[in-house]
Design an enzyme around this catalytic site. Structure first.
Site, PDB file in Angstrom:
ATOM      1  N   ASP A 131     -16.224  26.558  54.438  1.00  0.00           N
ATOM      2  CA  ASP A 131     -16.325  25.114  54.636  1.00  0.00           C
ATOM      3  C   ASP A 131     -15.086  24.482  55.256  1.00  0.00           C
ATOM      4  OD1 ASP A 131     -17.777  22.633  54.232  1.00  0.00           O
ATOM      5  OD2 ASP A 131     -16.222  22.184  52.764  1.00  0.00           O
ATOM      6  N   TYR A 136     -20.129  17.064  48.010  1.00  0.00           N
ATOM      7  CA  TYR A 136     -21.113  16.962  49.082  1.00  0.00           C
ATOM      8  C   TYR A 136     -22.504  16.661  48.572  1.00  0.00           C
ATOM      9  CZ  TYR A 136     -17.666  19.228  52.174  1.00  0.00           C
ATOM     10  OH  TYR A 136     -16.568  19.541  52.920  1.00  0.00           O
ATOM     11  N   GLU A 196      -5.796  19.082  55.329  1.00  0.00           N
ATOM     12  CA  GLU A 196      -6.808  20.126  55.275  1.00  0.00           C
ATOM     13  C   GLU A 196      -7.587  20.061  56.594  1.00  0.00           C
ATOM     14  OE1 GLU A 196      -9.267  20.362  51.753  1.00  0.00           O
ATOM     15  OE2 GLU A 196     -10.074  22.301  52.368  1.00  0.00           O
TER      16      GLU A 196
END
Ligand SMILES: *[C@@H]1O[C@H](CO)[C@@H](O)[C@H](O)[C@H]1NC(C)=O
Ligand SMILES: *[C@@H]1O[C@H](CO)[C@@H](O)[C@H](O)[C@H]1NC(C)=O
Length: 457
Positions: free
Chosen positions: A74, A227, A432
């Site tokens: 991811d 999510y 990130e």
């Protein structure tokens, strides 16, 4: 003195050239595709272009031993979250379909097809029967308590699915949209493969509409990962439009324009496909229904015209966590909207400004391996690990050295409200990198290059 003057002249000339030529969008496109390649899980092909990545997570399997290897990790972690993976895949494919000529001219078309095929093949594996789909591999807490190479993982990686008894319409529909878009991308490349994609898209759409529910109720760990839980009518409408685009079948159009249509339009991104299906509806219905264009116009005008602050250097600032991603998502919608004639000048310059901010206008590059002073401490496990056999663990996480591997093409989370950015591995809010951060960004870069190619830039 003379030499200095010559040097100064040269600099002026170069500066001028830079102003005219601007950022090298084809280069950014190619690099972004490399980022997706670095996120690959499973058995890597001999064509792998990322030397520091190898086979990983070869044991990923469903509860009956079904092969679930493949897909993308991811972000800086090694989770395979199906929902953002489907989002990234459909948005990249949307850009590839719209701007195929850009990808071809950049020499990136085959890489782009390869790039989307990786998650599409994985989705096919995850769809183990008509009403059963694996939406996640890996457990958020056990994954997030690990720092090391994906190739070295030993923790158990459970697989989570949606079923008729525990459905997930948002997940099934978003995946259906990626598969339907994939059909369109592959129909003239390999019609056999395209037909397989379309059948899975139809079946997952049937799953989404027949057994309705939010997928985080079936897969609560996806909520732990952040999510889900945002409703599912928008994903169904979005999938319906893509299936209509792929098949011309009227029932899909009716579903998108009536049953699942929502007149609200929140910002575009993972969990919110409203602006996307409205743009597609506007285009597919010959721009006759201005409800669709108006709703996109209103939402975007609010977002860019005062609903959110801007940083001093011009970034639309919607959140301190991954600020660039929200800006890039709306930038892509703005650029497509402008192409369809919606508020052309304002939307076009907004899109251009936001993407150019990320490429350097904000004071530095936020794309790893590109431009001026890009981040070198991305929060990304694989890139942070030295070549084996050197140890990679939590001491690597806090190690003051830059990442030994360059995660080329990855868009950083982005700066704070004052254009302030700390390039530190521990700074996961700003530094990130993630597959969904790069998705609209990539397609927006393609849209900008398309403007150049057609002398509209
Ligand atoms: C076309 O797709 C099918 C199904 O995935 C595959 O078996 C076949 O090898 C592909 N053909 C080519 C030429 O790649
Ligand atoms: C950025 O600057 C703002 C305003 O000065 C401040 O509130 C914020 O904490 C800073 N963020 C970082 C990550 O330094």
């Amino acid at each position: 003195m003379k030499a200095l003057l010559v040097g100064a002249t040269l600099l002026v000339v170069l500066g001028h050239a830079q102003a005219i030529v601007g950022y090298n969008y084809p280069d950014v496109l190619g690099k972004s595709l490399l980022f997706y390649e670095a996120q690959r899980s499973g058995r890597l092909p001999s064509t792998n272009r990322i030397p520091w990545r190898g086979n990983s997570a070869l044991g990923d399997a469903g509860s009956n031993g079904e092969d679930l290897t493949g897909g993308w990790y991811d972000a800086g972690d090694q989770m395979k979250y199906g929902f953002p993976m489907a989002f990234s895949t459909v948005v990249l494919t949307w850009g590839l379909l719209r701007y195929q000529s850009v990808y071809v001219a950049a020499g990136q078309y085959n890489y782009a097809l390869d790039g989307i095929k990786w998650p599409l093949d994985y989705f096919i594996k995850c769809h183990t029967s008509k009403y059963e789909f694996y939406g996640q591999v890996g457990n958020t807490n056990s994954d997030h308590s690990y720092w090391g190479r994906p190739e070295d993982m030993t923790m158990s990686r459970p697989a989570y699915k949606i079923t008729a008894a525990a459905p997930g319409s948002d997940l099934a529909a978003l995946t259906a949209s990626a598969l339907a878009a994939g059909y369109l991308a592959f129909q003239n490349v390999n019609s056999t493969y395209a037909a397989i994609l379309l059948q899975h898209a139809r079946d997952l759409y049937d799953f989404a509409t027949t057994y309705q529910g939010n997928y985080v109720q079936a897969i609560p760990d996806a909520g732990t990962g952040g999510y889900g839980g945002w409703g599912y009518n928008d994903e169904i409408a979005w999938a319906a439009v893509w299936l209509y685009k792929a098949t011309g079948q009227q029932s899909y159009l009716t579903a998108a324009t009536t049953t699942y249509y929502d007149s609200n339009t929140p910002g575009f991104g993972v969990g919110s496909m409203h602006a996307g299906y409205k743009l597609l509806l506007y285009e597919l219905t010959g721009k006759s229904n201005t409800q669709y264009s108006n709703e996109v116009f209103w939402y975007l005008s609010y977002w860019i015209g005062g609903g959110f602050p801007y940083t001093p250097n011009g970034l639309l600032y919607a959140s301190d966590w991954g600020s660039l991603r929200y800006a890039a998502n709306q930038a892509f919608i703005a650029l497509v909207g402008a192409e369809l004639g919606i508020n052309v000048n304002a939307f076009r310059s907004f899109g251009k400004n936001q993407i150019n901010y990320a490429l350097g206008d904000g004071g530095r590059s936020y794309v790893v391996g590109f431009g001026n002073n890009p981040p070198v401490y991305s929060h990304h496990r694989a890139a942070s690990c030295p070549w084996p056999p050197a140890t990679c663990d939590w001491s690597t996480y806090t190690n003051p050295s830059p990442n030994p591997h360059v995660i080329v093409g990855a868009l950083a989370g982005g700066p704070g409200i004052a254009d302030n950015f700390t390039d530190s591995r521990q700074n996961y809010r700003q530094n990130e990198v993630a597959t969904d951060y790069n998705a609209c960004f990539t397609s927006a870069v393609a849209a900008l290059q398309y403007l150049k190619q057609t002398n509209q830039y």
